[in-house]
Design a protein around this motif. Structure first.
Motif, PDB file in Angstrom:
ATOM      1  N   GLY A  40       0.779  -1.233   0.000  1.00  0.00           N
ATOM      2  CA  GLY A  40       0.000   0.000   0.000  1.00  0.00           C
ATOM      3  C   GLY A  40       0.806   1.275   0.000  1.00  0.00           C
ATOM      4  O   GLY A  40       0.241   2.373   0.068  1.00  0.00           O
ATOM      5  N   THR A  44       2.606   0.273  -7.206  1.00  0.00           N
ATOM      6  CA  THR A  44       1.912   0.123  -8.490  1.00  0.00           C
ATOM      7  C   THR A  44       1.457   1.487  -9.000  1.00  0.00           C
ATOM      8  O   THR A  44       1.504   1.750 -10.206  1.00  0.00           O
ATOM      9  CB  THR A  44       0.712  -0.838  -8.356  1.00  0.00           C
ATOM     10  N   SER A  45       1.052   2.368  -8.090  1.00  0.00           N
ATOM     11  CA  SER A  45       0.626   3.710  -8.519  1.00  0.00           C
ATOM     12  C   SER A  45       1.785   4.469  -9.171  1.00  0.00           C
ATOM     13  O   SER A  45       1.599   5.128 -10.201  1.00  0.00           O
ATOM     14  CB  SER A  45       0.110   4.509  -7.322  1.00  0.00           C
ATOM     15  N   ASP A 167       1.426  14.480  -1.039  1.00  0.00           N
ATOM     16  CA  ASP A 167       0.205  15.313  -0.943  1.00  0.00           C
ATOM     17  C   ASP A 167      -0.468  15.170   0.413  1.00  0.00           C
ATOM     18  O   ASP A 167      -1.252  16.033   0.820  1.00  0.00           O
ATOM     19  CB  ASP A 167      -0.775  14.936  -2.068  1.00  0.00           C
TER      20      ASP A 167
HETATM   21  N1  LIG Z   1      -2.962  10.364  -1.556  1.00  0.00           N
HETATM   22  C1  LIG Z   1      -2.201   9.529  -2.274  1.00  0.00           C
HETATM   23  N2  LIG Z   1      -2.547   8.247  -2.365  1.00  0.00           N
HETATM   24  C2  LIG Z   1      -1.759   7.418  -3.096  1.00  0.00           C
HETATM   25  C3  LIG Z   1      -0.598   7.871  -3.772  1.00  0.00           C
HETATM   26  N3  LIG Z   1      -0.014   6.816  -4.375  1.00  0.00           N
HETATM   27  C4  LIG Z   1      -0.795   5.754  -4.116  1.00  0.00           C
HETATM   28  N4  LIG Z   1      -1.851   6.097  -3.347  1.00  0.00           N
HETATM   29  C5  LIG Z   1      -2.930   5.223  -2.864  1.00  0.00           C
HETATM   30  O1  LIG Z   1      -2.378   4.230  -2.015  1.00  0.00           O
HETATM   31  C6  LIG Z   1      -3.073   2.993  -2.167  1.00  0.00           C
HETATM   32  C7  LIG Z   1      -2.099   1.868  -2.446  1.00  0.00           C
HETATM   33  O2  LIG Z   1      -1.443   2.117  -3.659  1.00  0.00           O
HETATM   34  P1  LIG Z   1      -0.731   0.969  -4.521  1.00  0.00           P
HETATM   35  O3  LIG Z   1      -0.054   1.657  -5.648  1.00  0.00           O
HETATM   36  O4  LIG Z   1      -1.689  -0.128  -4.839  1.00  0.00           O
HETATM   37  O5  LIG Z   1       0.363   0.432  -3.472  1.00  0.00           O
HETATM   38  P2  LIG Z   1       1.304  -0.879  -3.515  1.00  0.00           P
HETATM   39  O6  LIG Z   1       0.620  -1.913  -2.688  1.00  0.00           O
HETATM   40  O7  LIG Z   1       2.603  -0.442  -2.911  1.00  0.00           O
HETATM   41  O8  LIG Z   1       1.445  -1.274  -4.957  1.00  0.00           O
HETATM   42  C8  LIG Z   1      -4.088   3.210  -3.283  1.00  0.00           C
HETATM   43  O9  LIG Z   1      -5.350   3.469  -2.710  1.00  0.00           O
HETATM   44  C9  LIG Z   1      -3.546   4.428  -4.007  1.00  0.00           C
HETATM   45  O10 LIG Z   1      -4.554   5.180  -4.638  1.00  0.00           O
HETATM   46  C10 LIG Z   1      -0.268   9.273  -3.678  1.00  0.00           C
HETATM   47  O11 LIG Z   1       0.714   9.786  -4.229  1.00  0.00           O
HETATM   48  N5  LIG Z   1      -1.100  10.037  -2.898  1.00  0.00           N
END
Ligand SMILES: Nc1nc2c(ncn2[C@@H]2O[C@H](COP(=O)(O)OP(=O)(O)O)[C@@H](O)[C@H]2O)c(=O)[nH]1
Ligand SMILES: [Mg+2]
Length: 219
Positions: A40, A44-45, A167
């Motif tokens: 989280g 991936t984002s 942010d």
């Molecule tokens: N506010 C905010 N939320 C983010 C950002 N990057 C990711 N998220 C949120 O964090 C959550 C997990 O992101 P994800 O990319 O799936 O994380 P991963 O498990 O590391 O791949 C999602 O709900 C995204 O929308 C960001 O730059 N700002």
């Protein structure tokens, strides 16, 4: 004693598969990143933003490590790049042999950049070399400013630390300068980036770093 021997053998086998991968990626001119963070944190984002920004200029591919589901690979395939999910079935990290198996598919043999998103946690992926050029550790501002010193191995081994979700800084207690100091104390040569895919902060620096590294690999 026996347990230590078995662990050493597993790591040695991984090292040899990783060396072979590194040779193959070098020949192909592929820059390979191993992304590591807690679940989280935004791996991936960040990859989604990266793919959208770079997909027209470079050939990209991604391998996604997870315990279960195809969700992350689906997210990247939707953006038009080859992405494969590696399901570990419970293991807390990817290993080099799993990556090697994916290279049987031509789409993963010679992209310009191969992103490997590891299974989400800051511990086990640290010890398993995947033949990458460098590790990237991500830490979101909601995870607490004490994490580099609590998980020193990954922060000292990662060439790049990416702080994510900047942010949200106004809403949490996260002293960026204290975190930067911890990271630099563990690895004085680390690149330290502060990013948000929501506001776009730091994303251009991240993209520039990737292009610089790719250029460096191909000299
Ligand atoms: N506010 C905010 N939320 C983010 C950002 N990057 C990711 N998220 C949120 O964090 C959550 C997990 O992101 P994800 O990319 O799936 O994380 P991963 O498990 O590391 O791949 C999602 O709900 C995204 O929308 C960001 O730059 N700002
Ligand atoms: Mg993910």
């Amino acid at each position: 004693m026996k347990e230590i021997d078995v662990r050493r053998r597993v790591l040695e086998e991984n090292e040899s598969a990783a060396s072979e991968l590194r040779r193959r990626f070098k020949e192909a001119g592929t820059l390979v990143l191993n992304l590591i963070s807690s679940p989280g944190s935004g791996k991936t984002s960040l990859l989604e933003s990266t793919v959208v920004a770079l997909r027209e200029r470079f050939v990209l591919a991604a391998l996604e490590g997870d315990i279960a589901t195809e969700r992350d690979a689906d997210r990247l395939r939707q953006l038009g790049i080859p992405a494969r999910q590696i399901l570990t079935g419970g293991a807390c990290h990817l290993d080099a042999r799993q990556v090697r198996r994916e290279l049987e598919d031509a789409a993963f043999q010679a992209p310009d950049i191969l992103f490997i998103e590891n299974v989400g946690n800051l511990v086990c992926p640290t010890s398993y070399d995947l033949g990458e050029d460098f590790k990237v550790v991500l830490l979101s501002v909601t995870e607490g400013e004490d994490k580099p010193f609590k998980y020193p191995s990954i922060f000292s081994r990662a060439a790049v630390t990416v702080i994510t979700k900047s942010d949200l800084l106004p809403y949490v207690d996260f002293d960026l300068e204290a975190v930067r100091a911890q990271v630099l104390a563990l690895n004085s040569r680390a690149d330290f980036l502060v990013t948000s895919v929501k506001s776009g902060e730091g994303v251009p620096d991240w993209l520039a770093l990737l292009q610089r590294r790719l250029g460096g690999k191909r000299i």
